[in-house]
Motif scaffolding. Structure first.
Motif, PDB file in Angstrom:
ATOM      1  N   ALA A  77      16.974   7.888  -0.837  1.00 24.29           N
ATOM      2  CA  ALA A  77      17.961   8.572  -1.673  1.00 24.29           C
ATOM      3  C   ALA A  77      19.286   7.822  -1.649  1.00 24.29           C
ATOM      4  O   ALA A  77      20.170   8.125  -0.844  1.00 24.29           O
ATOM      5  N   THR A  78      19.427   6.853  -2.546  1.00 24.65           N
ATOM      6  CA  THR A  78      20.683   6.104  -2.623  1.00 24.65           C
ATOM      7  C   THR A  78      21.618   6.654  -3.691  1.00 24.65           C
ATOM      8  O   THR A  78      22.785   6.262  -3.751  1.00 24.65           O
ATOM      9  N   ALA A  79      21.126   7.551  -4.534  1.00 27.97           N
ATOM     10  CA  ALA A  79      21.943   8.054  -5.654  1.00 27.97           C
ATOM     11  C   ALA A  79      23.183   8.779  -5.157  1.00 27.97           C
ATOM     12  O   ALA A  79      23.150   9.480  -4.141  1.00 27.97           O
ATOM     13  N   ALA A  80      24.277   8.595  -5.884  1.00 27.44           N
ATOM     14  CA  ALA A  80      25.516   9.332  -5.606  1.00 27.44           C
ATOM     15  C   ALA A  80      25.490  10.588  -6.480  1.00 27.44           C
ATOM     16  O   ALA A  80      26.003  10.605  -7.598  1.00 27.44           O
TER      17      ALA A  80
ATOM     18  N   GLY B 152       0.787  -1.225   0.000  1.00 25.48           N
ATOM     19  CA  GLY B 152       0.000   0.000   0.000  1.00 25.48           C
ATOM     20  C   GLY B 152       0.823   1.279   0.000  1.00 25.48           C
ATOM     21  O   GLY B 152       0.273   2.374  -0.065  1.00 25.48           O
ATOM     22  N   HIS B 153       2.151   1.165   0.082  1.00 25.76           N
ATOM     23  CA  HIS B 153       3.023   2.343   0.102  1.00 25.76           C
ATOM     24  C   HIS B 153       3.633   2.592  -1.277  1.00 25.76           C
ATOM     25  O   HIS B 153       4.038   1.656  -1.962  1.00 25.76           O
ATOM     26  N   HIS B 154       3.708   3.871  -1.653  1.00 21.81           N
ATOM     27  CA  HIS B 154       4.436   4.251  -2.867  1.00 21.81           C
ATOM     28  C   HIS B 154       5.836   4.667  -2.446  1.00 21.81           C
ATOM     29  O   HIS B 154       6.015   5.608  -1.660  1.00 21.81           O
ATOM     30  N   VAL B 155       6.842   3.973  -2.952  1.00 19.51           N
ATOM     31  CA  VAL B 155       8.230   4.226  -2.601  1.00 19.51           C
ATOM     32  C   VAL B 155       8.953   4.797  -3.820  1.00 19.51           C
ATOM     33  O   VAL B 155       8.881   4.229  -4.915  1.00 19.51           O
ATOM     34  N   VAL B 156       9.638   5.912  -3.629  1.00 20.51           N
ATOM     35  CA  VAL B 156      10.463   6.507  -4.679  1.00 20.51           C
ATOM     36  C   VAL B 156      11.923   6.340  -4.277  1.00 20.51           C
ATOM     37  O   VAL B 156      12.307   6.658  -3.144  1.00 20.51           O
ATOM     38  N   ILE B 157      12.736   5.848  -5.198  1.00 21.09           N
ATOM     39  CA  ILE B 157      14.145   5.590  -4.924  1.00 21.09           C
ATOM     40  C   ILE B 157      14.997   6.271  -5.986  1.00 21.09           C
ATOM     41  O   ILE B 157      14.716   6.159  -7.182  1.00 21.09           O
ATOM     42  N   THR B 158      16.030   6.983  -5.542  1.00 19.60           N
ATOM     43  CA  THR B 158      17.022   7.487  -6.489  1.00 19.60           C
ATOM     44  C   THR B 158      18.239   6.571  -6.435  1.00 19.60           C
ATOM     45  O   THR B 158      18.607   6.079  -5.369  1.00 19.60           O
ATOM     46  N   ALA B 159      18.859   6.328  -7.587  1.00 18.85           N
ATOM     47  CA  ALA B 159      19.960   5.367  -7.631  1.00 18.85           C
ATOM     48  C   ALA B 159      20.969   5.753  -8.703  1.00 18.85           C
ATOM     49  O   ALA B 159      20.650   6.457  -9.666  1.00 18.85           O
TER      50      ALA B 159
END
Length: 421
Positions: free
Chosen positions: A287-290, A201-208
């Motif tokens: 926020a995992t993006a470098a 039920g959660h919307h997760v946004v990830i930067t990579a």
């Protein structure tokens, strides 16, 4: 046939290779399966050994290759039983007309056919044969029997064959087979994790991945990030039932199963898409993006020509994506990452507080055995004070396993999270 929870942890595949010119593609298939993190053991029929050597598969898989039904080195001489029990999935590629007939009729006169009868694992077949052998009624009858028995068949492709014929019968490309197998495991994992509802039920946004900041049309500033950690977290979030959007810098990785992917280049482009998704509504931002800290003040319109011993380039600071998102009036649960080379805990806690994060995961990139470009990682996770949670040490493991542990930590903190409004 379905996978069980243990199979999702061990990810062990017995790859059966049978006789046919397509056996050379099986070597590529081993590489692709290994890229997805599978442990592969190869079983070769006598016919397969006429086309490619066992040593090739041993080198590629990192495991001994099995060729004989009666193996004196196996426990009690029952190698077929050991392999049948070891396998989480039996994949036969290429599957010859002869092997398909054996499987369909319960014959067991070699190692591969006895493993087929003795295993409880799901079985996948990727046939490869002459177009007429594929089309003949007996082969189609045998395939129908196997499908009715619950066997998954990766259909062959049409095209020119080694014998000169044209038609159906070419082995599906190794990349396609490996991707489908990985998706099969990913979907099974999602079904199991959804029972626990960790992120359902959660919307997760990830930067990579890294960002690239152009200097001129052919040069740019970037870093060593491969995106592997972010992609592993995206895989784990999807498996935990989340709706996942991945904003990715330039990397050479396949999009995880079930994940929406937005490709970007620069830090400002990554921020633009991040803000749009937050405004549309997301529950967790990871926020995992470098992200490059600086960009060139003025990008040259044309390639800068070499002239003199020095080149001076003026840099300006890039926007801080995670801090910008965290400052929004209505912000999601914020997870930051810190890649440090010294004073790990001190820097991580300072970043956690300064950027108003809910949680931060920090790793030591000075270690040569984890971090950038590695398939493994180790992290320490810190939480904001209001969560009253102790730090968590995630010991060295595959990045997918680290991703799963991070999802569990996020889920625990989310239970205490009070959204900012």
């Amino acid at each position: 046939m379905k996978l069980d929870a243990n199979a999702l942890q061990t990810r062990r595949i017995v790859l059966g290779v049978t006789g046919g010119i397509a056996a050379y593609k099986s070597a590529i298939l081993v590489r692709r399966l290994k890229d997805f993190g599978f442990d592969v053991r190869v079983v070769m029929t006598h016919g397969a050994q006429a086309f490619i050597t066992p040593l090739t598969f041993q080198a590629l898989s990192g495991n001994p290759v099995h060729t004989e039904l009666l193996d004196p080195t196996a426990e009690s001489g029952m190698g077929h039983i050991e392999l049948a029990r070891w396998a989480d999935l039996l994949l036969v590629a290429p599957a010859s007309c002869d092997t398909i007939a054996k499987f369909a009729n319960g014959l067991a006169d070699d190692l591969l056919s006895t493993i087929y009868l003795a295993t409880k694992a799901p079985v996948w077949l990727a046939p490869a044969m002459n177009q007429q052998m594929w089309a003949v009624k007996s082969t189609q009858r045998n395939l129908t029997t196997l499908v009715q028995d619950g066997i998954h068949v990766v259909m062959p492709e049409a095209g020119e064959q080694a014998c000169g014929d044209v038609g159906l019968g070419r082995l599906a490309e190794p990349e396609i087979i490996a991707t489908w197998v990985n998706d099969f495991f990913a979907q099974a994992e999602r079904e199991i994790w959804e029972k626990f509802g960790l992120l359902a039920g959660h919307h997760v946004v990830i930067t990579a991945g890294p960002t690239r900041e152009s200097i001129d049309p052919v040069r740019y500033i970037s870093n060593h990030s491969t995106g592997k950690m972010g992609y592993a977290i995206a895989t784990a979030c999807y498996a935990a039932g989340a709706d996942v959007t991945l904003i990715s810098g330039p990397v050479s990785l396949p999009t995880p199963n079930g994940v929406r992917r937005i490709n970007v280049q620069s830090a400002r482009e990554m921020l633009t898409h991040s803000m749009q998704l937050v405004e549309q509504g997301c529950d967790v931002f990871i926020a995992t993006a470098a992200v490059a800290d600086y960009r060139v003040a003025q990008v040259a319109e044309h390639k800068i020509k070499k002239a003199g011993d020095e080149l001076n380039v003026s840099l300006v600071k890039n926007p801080d994506i995670v801090a910008t998102i965290a400052q929004q009036k209505k912000r999601p649960f914020m997870v930051g990452f810190a890649a440090e080379t010294q004073n790990i805990e001190e820097y991580a806690k300072a970043k956690l507080q300064a950027k108003r994060l809910d949680m931060i995961a920090c790793n030591d990139v000075s270690r040569s055995d984890i971090g950038f470009a590695s398939d493994e990682n180790a992290m320490t996770v810190f939480f904001a004070e209001q969560y009253q949670m102790d730090k968590e040490e995630l010991e060295k493991a595959s990045k997918l396993d680290i991703g799963k542990q991070l999802v569990e930590a996020i889920a625990k903190a989310l239970n205490k999270h009070v959204p900012v409004s």
